[in-house]
Design a protein around this motif. Structure first.
Motif, short mmCIF file in Angstrom:
data_model
loop_
_atom_site.label_atom_id
_atom_site.label_comp_id
_atom_site.label_asym_id
_atom_site.label_seq_id
_atom_site.Cartn_x
_atom_site.Cartn_y
_atom_site.Cartn_z
N GLU A 122 0.82 -1.22 0.00
CA GLU A 122 0.00 0.00 0.00
C GLU A 122 0.85 1.27 0.00
O GLU A 122 0.33 2.35 -0.16
N TYR A 123 2.14 1.10 0.23
CA TYR A 123 2.99 2.30 0.19
C TYR A 123 4.35 1.95 -0.38
O TYR A 123 4.77 0.80 -0.34
N GLY A 124 5.01 2.93 -0.93
CA GLY A 124 6.35 2.75 -1.46
C GLY A 124 7.36 3.25 -0.44
O GLY A 124 7.02 4.04 0.45
N VAL A 125 8.58 2.81 -0.57
CA VAL A 125 9.62 3.24 0.35
C VAL A 125 10.65 4.04 -0.44
O VAL A 125 11.09 3.63 -1.51
N GLY A 126 11.03 5.18 0.09
CA GLY A 126 12.01 6.00 -0.59
C GLY A 126 12.45 7.15 0.31
O GLY A 126 11.98 7.28 1.44
N ASP A 127 13.36 7.97 -0.20
CA ASP A 127 13.86 9.09 0.58
C ASP A 127 12.84 10.22 0.62
O ASP A 127 11.83 10.17 -0.09
N TYR A 128 13.14 11.22 1.42
CA TYR A 128 12.22 12.36 1.56
C TYR A 128 12.92 13.66 1.20
O TYR A 128 14.11 13.83 1.47
N PHE A 129 12.13 14.56 0.61
CA PHE A 129 12.67 15.89 0.29
C PHE A 129 11.53 16.88 0.31
O PHE A 129 10.46 16.64 -0.25
N ARG A 130 11.78 18.02 0.94
CA ARG A 130 10.80 19.10 0.85
C ARG A 130 11.48 20.40 1.28
O ARG A 130 12.32 20.39 2.17
N SER A 131 11.10 21.49 0.63
CA SER A 131 11.68 22.76 1.06
C SER A 131 10.60 23.84 1.14
O SER A 131 9.59 23.78 0.45
N PHE A 132 10.85 24.80 2.01
CA PHE A 132 9.91 25.90 2.25
C PHE A 132 10.66 27.21 2.23
O PHE A 132 11.81 27.28 2.66
N THR A 133 10.00 28.25 1.77
CA THR A 133 10.56 29.59 1.91
C THR A 133 10.05 30.19 3.21
O THR A 133 8.85 30.17 3.47
N ILE A 134 10.97 30.64 4.02
CA ILE A 134 10.60 31.22 5.31
C ILE A 134 10.73 32.73 5.18
O ILE A 134 11.82 33.24 4.88
#
Lengths: 136, 145
Positions: A86-98
């Motif tokens: 039901e889910y895949g496995v992988g790395d994570y990435f996310r960025s936000f402007t503060i």
């Protein structure tokens, strides 16, 4: 600023950071779900990073862009065969402007049970000040 | 009032399409087909003598999770507590879900419930379920009349 305007602002700035650059490591990359709260003194961010240990996560703040990168080590399952997924496995990435000025020396990041918590204290000058109204 | 404004600003055509696709999949999925709305998501690995169920549930207190096994059915029940706001705090974003969950999982064979092991680490629950002795494959010789 109302809450509605704020959320629109964050959304607009999101695409650039995560889409513009490509990574050197191949494999699946997931965008973690986050909760972000703000008060007078700080911003607090919580990100779901299941499978990530304290050593495998990097948080950087550069040119007002907060980036979260995390590596996942898959769970050891021996010679079993995947029979349902039901889910895949992988790395994570996310960025936000503060947009708030942040006191970089006091940023804290902590991993617990697959949840990353980042506290970004605001700079003294960015804190709202109560202005006294004088009666004439 | 504020709520109406918020929904319209957050409307995102891609997200909306994903939601439609998800609904569509739910509508057509029979038993055993993955659906995006189930929580917590699971992956099932099968071996000769045991089944391993792995589930992503970051930020859940292991004491808030109940596992029960009856025959070849595993029940996963628990709570993911919500992140509370402190005094004077406001949300910018809230994407992480919370609340009670309840799932039943049909296993490929009966398991030895006394030997089941569950381990929670880095937000991932791993349940190892050994196959019941009585349920293990046996070779049966065919007699001729």
């Amino acid at each position: 600023m109302t809450e509605a305007e704020k959320s629109r602002e964050v959304k607009k700035q999101e695409a650039g950071g995560s889409v513009a650059t490509e990574r050197t490591r191949t494999g699946r990359i997931y965008m973690p779900n986050v909760d972000i709260s703000e008060d007078r003194d700080k911003l607090a961010l919580y990100a779901d990073l299941p499978g990530v240990g304290d050593e495998d996560v990097s948080v950087t703040l550069e040119n007002d862009v907060l980036t979260i990168e995390a590596k996942v080590s898959p769970v050891e399952i021996g010679d079993h065969r995947l029979s349902y997924a039901e889910y895949g496995v992988g790395d994570y990435f996310r960025s936000f402007t503060i947009t708030e000025p942040i006191d970089r020396d006091r940023i804290e990041a902590k991993m617990k049970d697959g949840v990353l918590r980042i506290v970004l204290p605001k700079k003294e000058e960015a804190k709202p000040k109560q202005i006294k109204i004088q009666a004439e | 009032m504020a709520r109406i404004g918020r929904i319209s600003w957050n409307w995102d055509p891609i997200q909306e399409m994903e939601r439609l696709e998800r609904d569509w999949n739910d509508f057509f999925s029979g038993l055993g087909r993955p659906s995006a709305v189930k929580y917590p998501p699971i992956n099932v690995f099968t071996g000769e003598d045991d089944v391993v169920v792995i589930s992503e549930m970051p930020g859940v207190n292991p004491e808030d999770v109940d596992l029960t096994i009856i025959g070849d059915v595993l029940t996963l029940k628990g709570t993911r507590r919500r992140q509370e706001l402190g005094e004077g705090q406001a949300w910018h974003r809230r994407e992480r879900g919370h609340g009670d969950f309840y799932r039943t999982i049909q296993l490929p064979y009966n398991v030895e419930s006394s030997k089941v092991e569950a381990n929670y680490s880095k937000g991932i629950l791993k349940i190892t379920l050994p196959r019941a002795e009585a349920d293990k494959a046996r070779k049966i010789s065919v007699k001729t009349a």
